[in-house]
Write an enzyme that holds these catalytic residues in place. Structure first.
Site, short mmCIF file in Angstrom:
data_model
loop_
_atom_site.label_atom_id
_atom_site.label_comp_id
_atom_site.label_asym_id
_atom_site.label_seq_id
_atom_site.Cartn_x
_atom_site.Cartn_y
_atom_site.Cartn_z
N TYR A 108 0.84 -1.18 0.00
CA TYR A 108 0.00 0.00 0.00
C TYR A 108 0.89 1.25 0.00
O TYR A 108 2.03 1.20 -0.43
CB TYR A 108 -1.03 -0.07 1.16
CG TYR A 108 -2.25 0.72 0.77
CD1 TYR A 108 -3.07 0.29 -0.27
CD2 TYR A 108 -2.53 1.93 1.35
CE1 TYR A 108 -4.13 1.05 -0.72
CE2 TYR A 108 -3.60 2.71 0.90
CZ TYR A 108 -4.40 2.25 -0.13
OH TYR A 108 -5.43 3.02 -0.58
N ARG A 160 -8.74 10.48 -7.91
CA ARG A 160 -7.92 11.07 -6.85
C ARG A 160 -7.15 9.95 -6.16
O ARG A 160 -7.46 9.55 -5.05
CB ARG A 160 -8.82 11.84 -5.86
CG ARG A 160 -8.10 12.89 -5.06
CD ARG A 160 -8.22 12.68 -3.56
NE ARG A 160 -7.70 11.40 -3.13
CZ ARG A 160 -7.71 10.94 -1.88
NH1 ARG A 160 -8.23 11.64 -0.93
NH2 ARG A 160 -7.21 9.76 -1.57
N LYS A 178 -6.06 -2.30 -1.25
CA LYS A 178 -7.00 -2.21 -0.12
C LYS A 178 -7.57 -3.60 0.20
O LYS A 178 -7.71 -3.98 1.36
CB LYS A 178 -8.15 -1.25 -0.47
CG LYS A 178 -7.81 0.21 -0.13
CD LYS A 178 -8.26 0.59 1.26
CE LYS A 178 -7.57 1.82 1.80
NZ LYS A 178 -8.27 3.07 1.63
N GLU A 249 -13.68 4.22 -3.33
CA GLU A 249 -12.27 4.45 -3.01
C GLU A 249 -11.63 5.47 -3.96
O GLU A 249 -11.69 5.30 -5.18
CB GLU A 249 -11.54 3.09 -3.12
CG GLU A 249 -10.11 3.10 -2.71
CD GLU A 249 -9.94 3.34 -1.23
OE1 GLU A 249 -10.81 2.93 -0.44
OE2 GLU A 249 -8.93 3.95 -0.87
N ASP A 250 -11.03 6.48 -3.38
CA ASP A 250 -10.25 7.46 -4.17
C ASP A 250 -11.03 8.12 -5.30
O ASP A 250 -10.51 8.31 -6.40
CB ASP A 250 -8.94 6.82 -4.66
CG ASP A 250 -7.89 6.77 -3.54
OD1 ASP A 250 -8.22 7.18 -2.41
OD2 ASP A 250 -6.75 6.34 -3.79
N ASP A 272 -14.12 5.10 2.40
CA ASP A 272 -13.07 5.06 3.42
C ASP A 272 -12.34 6.40 3.55
O ASP A 272 -11.95 6.79 4.65
CB ASP A 272 -12.07 3.95 3.08
CG ASP A 272 -10.96 3.89 4.08
OD1 ASP A 272 -11.27 3.82 5.28
OD2 ASP A 272 -9.77 3.95 3.67
N ASP A 273 -12.18 7.11 2.43
CA ASP A 273 -11.44 8.38 2.49
C ASP A 273 -12.17 9.38 3.38
O ASP A 273 -11.55 10.21 4.04
CB ASP A 273 -11.29 8.98 1.08
CG ASP A 273 -10.71 7.97 0.12
OD1 ASP A 273 -9.64 7.43 0.42
OD2 ASP A 273 -11.37 7.68 -0.90
N ASN A 423 -0.92 13.41 3.28
CA ASN A 423 -0.03 12.43 2.67
C ASN A 423 0.35 12.90 1.27
O ASN A 423 -0.38 13.70 0.69
CB ASN A 423 -0.76 11.08 2.53
CG ASN A 423 -1.00 10.43 3.85
OD1 ASN A 423 -0.16 10.43 4.72
ND2 ASN A 423 -2.19 9.86 4.00
P1 NAD Z 1 -9.39 17.37 -0.76
O1 NAD Z 1 -8.78 17.86 -2.01
O2 NAD Z 1 -10.79 16.85 -0.79
O3 NAD Z 1 -9.33 18.53 0.35
C1 NAD Z 1 -8.27 19.41 0.57
C2 NAD Z 1 -8.80 20.66 1.24
O4 NAD Z 1 -7.71 21.44 1.70
C3 NAD Z 1 -9.64 21.56 0.35
O5 NAD Z 1 -10.76 22.02 1.09
C4 NAD Z 1 -8.73 22.75 0.07
O6 NAD Z 1 -9.45 23.97 -0.11
C5 NAD Z 1 -7.95 22.81 1.35
N1 NAD Z 1 -6.66 23.51 1.22
C6 NAD Z 1 -5.80 23.49 0.19
N2 NAD Z 1 -4.74 24.28 0.48
C7 NAD Z 1 -4.94 24.77 1.70
C8 NAD Z 1 -4.21 25.65 2.55
N3 NAD Z 1 -3.04 26.15 2.16
N4 NAD Z 1 -4.73 25.95 3.75
C9 NAD Z 1 -5.91 25.44 4.13
N5 NAD Z 1 -6.64 24.61 3.40
C10 NAD Z 1 -6.16 24.29 2.18
O7 NAD Z 1 -8.43 16.24 -0.22
P2 NAD Z 1 -8.78 15.13 0.91
O8 NAD Z 1 -9.25 13.89 0.27
O9 NAD Z 1 -9.61 15.77 1.95
O10 NAD Z 1 -7.33 14.84 1.49
C11 NAD Z 1 -6.58 15.88 2.12
C12 NAD Z 1 -5.27 15.32 2.65
O11 NAD Z 1 -5.56 14.40 3.69
C13 NAD Z 1 -4.46 14.56 1.60
O12 NAD Z 1 -3.11 14.91 1.71
C14 NAD Z 1 -4.66 13.12 1.97
O13 NAD Z 1 -3.55 12.33 1.64
C15 NAD Z 1 -4.84 13.21 3.48
N6 NAD Z 1 -5.57 12.06 4.02
C16 NAD Z 1 -5.01 11.39 5.07
C17 NAD Z 1 -5.65 10.28 5.61
C18 NAD Z 1 -5.03 9.57 6.79
O14 NAD Z 1 -3.99 9.94 7.19
N7 NAD Z 1 -5.65 8.58 7.39
C19 NAD Z 1 -6.84 9.83 5.06
C20 NAD Z 1 -7.42 10.55 3.99
C21 NAD Z 1 -6.77 11.67 3.49
#
Ligand code: NAD
Length: 568
Positions: A108, A160, A178, A249-250, A272-273, A423
């Site tokens: 993964y 994504r 997954k 997923e994604d 899951d996201d 991430n």
């Molecule tokens: P997304 O694109 O749906 O959301 C990102 C958000 O961040 C948007 O609302 C955007 O406007 C905002 N943003 C962008 N730049 C910014 C800044 N400078 N300041 C404040 N806000 C800002 O993406 P997502 O699916 O929500 O994922 C976001 C992050 O979370 C990714 O890096 C993903 O890898 C991580 N993530 C981690 C886990 C985990 O650790 N378990 C799980 C899911 C997602």
């Protein structure tokens, strides 16, 4: 006629096999390679097709480990494991479980991301199902070609993929990865799983211009045409695999939120996201709260990033706060959400309607003096005025928890909880080393990507926990399947989060860890599945199985041992 049929008898797995000779060796679900006994070799037509000696599974594992050690890159090790997965599933899962912590980053994230980028160049053998717009009108037929009693589907539209964006056909590695984690953690039998890529085209010009690209070479379908593909797919799944659970997923955030809302009551499904991330974050908040003596209603939570993950986390934490007695303005004002423009406040216009429930009315903003600023307040202003106990990063942007913000936060809170969840590693809002430094070692830190423990002070080593969704989704899926839940509700995720937080030991907390060690994943998943199944029964979306919930969960958990083979 099914050429191989799996079923359980007296607690062990049996495969009725109609194939013979090389076809047996080519079927990864029944292939035992050099472990086939003399009798099996005779009855299955394998005599002369394998070297003389009958090996043991332990020797097979050792051989695979030696082969992996000879590879000099993680992508090479990924390819080696993918080959094994396609050749001998039982052995693949034996190897994976024997060194889960080391191999999880290969099967993964992060290595699976590299495999996705290189997909059309390293492709060897198709695995799972591709559904493209060419299948319109006969998707159910395409799914009917899949053999087996499919109970668990992970589907992506590839838009994504991790933090890598639109990967077209290369997104398929994610459902495959997954489902491998599902089998490793929850023991779902591999014959009951199906990875699906809804290949509706790609807007990634690098892929469209690559002569080697293997996907549907077409700009990504949008609007009504896209929706029609999804609609037909969902109905084809219901018709073909009526007992299956589906994991979205994604998908990109707009579709992710919309499709979950539209289909979660039509077939048991979850994202899951959004929901898995939310539950793992809530478990971290609860564990940190336990260590610091804060209940959910005493938390003030700031979340940077209002996308799929941030909104999901806010929903889950708000629900926990409500259960703990908060309501009205106190509830609304307990979570501050920020996007790239700053604080979500009611005087802004929102293109994404899912942000609106978190936009603070000016009266709430006024309580901490955040109503009068020109333009939405930034993170430093919010931290100064709101004094959060917990700060969560889901912005996808590195460096967005700078030193002045963290020092300001730790001026107001004795033990701040800080979760840079973005991430991959390069996108983390801050590094654990910096967070420890800026908070004088007082922070509880959980990250999105794995980080090494941090040495702080003279002799303190702080374990940095990864808020990995693998703690949650296998248990939720297993619990839902064990009681044939008709839906996967938000409170089933809350139950998973509560159980996970309870499984964090005092010893874990003492070294700063907010999650139990991944080496305990199987036992954790089993206990979460029981809690999830009980919650499904309590909510009336499932009925108690005759023999009891724990037994039903245990009966689903396949241990990777070779099946008894009955030639037919
Ligand atoms: P997304 O694109 O749906 O959301 C990102 C958000 O961040 C948007 O609302 C955007 O406007 C905002 N943003 C962008 N730049 C910014 C800044 N400078 N300041 C404040 N806000 C800002 O993406 P997502 O699916 O929500 O994922 C976001 C992050 O979370 C990714 O890096 C993903 O890898 C991580 N993530 C981690 C886990 C985990 O650790 N378990 C799980 C899911 C997602």
């Amino acid at each position: 006629m099914e050429l191989t049929r799996f079923f359980q008898e007296d607690g062990h797995w049996v495969a009725e096999v109609h194939k013979r000779g090389r076809d047996v060796l080519r079927d990864a679900l029944i292939n035992k390679g050099s472990v086939f006994s003399e009798n099996e070799r005779r009855t299955l037509g394998l005599r002369g097709l394998l070297p003389d000696r009958q090996a043991t599974v332990d020797l097979q594992v050792q051989r695979v480990v030696e082969t992996l050690d000879r590879r000099d890159s993680d992508l090479g090790r990924y390819e080696e494991l993918a080959d094994l997965h396609d050749r001998n599933e039982t052995l693949f899962f034996r190897v994976l479980l024997s060194r889960l912590q080391d191999l999880m980053p290969i099967v993964y994230t992060p290595t699976v991301g590299e495999a996705s980028l290189e997909y059309s160049h390293i492709f060897r053998r198709g695995r799972g199902r591709w559904i493209t717009p060419r299948h319109r009108g006969h998707m159910a037929d395409a799914l009917r070609e899949v053999q087996g009693d499919i109970r668990l589907i992970v589907v992506t539209d590839n838009e994504r993929i991790l933090g890598l964006g639109d990967q077209g056909a290369g997104g398929m590695v994610i459902p495959i990865g997954k489902l491998a984690l599902y089998t490793a953690a929850a023991g779902i039998h591999p014959s009951q799983t199906l990875p699906v890529s809804l290949d509706v085209g790609t807007d990634n010009t690098r892929l469209l211009e690559d002569p080697m690209y293997l996907g549907y070479r077409h700009p990504r379908l949008r609007g009504a045409e896209y929706d029609e593909v999804i609609e037909e797919f969902v109905h084809a799944v219901r018709e073909t695999f009526p007992h299956a659970l589906l994991q979205w997923e994604d998908f990109k955030k707009g579709n992710a939120i919309r499709l979950l809302d539209r289909y979660r009551r039509i077939l048991p499904s979850f994202n899951d996201d959004i929901q898995g991330t939310a539950a793992v974050a809530l478990a971290g908040v609860l564990a940190a709260g336990r260590a610091c003596g804060r209940s959910p209603s005493q938390e003030r939570v700031a979340i940077l990033g209002a996308g799929a993950a941030g909104i999901g986390i806010a929903n889950q934490i708000r629900d926990a706060m409500r259960r703990d007695g908060l309501d009205g303005d106190d509830l609304q004002g307990a979570i501050a959400l920020l996007d790239s423009q700053g604080l979500l406040r009611a005087d802004r216009e929102y293109a994404d309607s899912y942000k609106e429930p978190y936009a603070w009315p000016l009266a709430i903003a006024a309580r901490c003096g955040l109503d009068a600023t020109v333009g939405p307040p930034d993170l430093l202003a919010v931290v100064t005025a709101f004094q959060p106990t917990t700060l969560i990063g889901t912005s996808g942007v590195a460096g967005t928890f700078p030193e002045e913000v963290i020092r300001e936060m730790s001026r107001h809170v004795e033990a701040p909880a800080i979760f840079p969840f973005s991430n991959p590693t390069s996108k983390a809002e801050a590094t654990p080393v910096d967070l420890m430094e800026w908070t004088e070692g007082r922070a509880y830190v959980a990250t999105g990507s794995p980080f090494e423990p941090v040495a702080y002070g003279d002799d303190e080593i702080v374990r940095i926990s990864q808020g990995n969704n693998v703690y949650i989704f296998p248990g939720v899926g297993l619990g839902a399947l064990a009681v044939e839940s008709s839906q996967v509700t938000d409170s089933m995720f809350t139950a998973a989060a509560l159980r996970l937080a309870e499984l964090v030991s005092e010893a874990d907390l003492a070294v700063g860890a907010l999650y139990p060690p991944l080496s305990q994943l199987r036992g954790i998943t089993r206990q979460i599945a029981v809690a999830v199944a009980n919650e499904a029964i309590r909510e009336g979306v499932a009925v108690e199985p005759g023999g009891g919930v724990a037994e039903a969960v245990a009966a689903w958990m396949w241990d990777p041992t070779y099946p008894e083979i009955r030639p037919t």
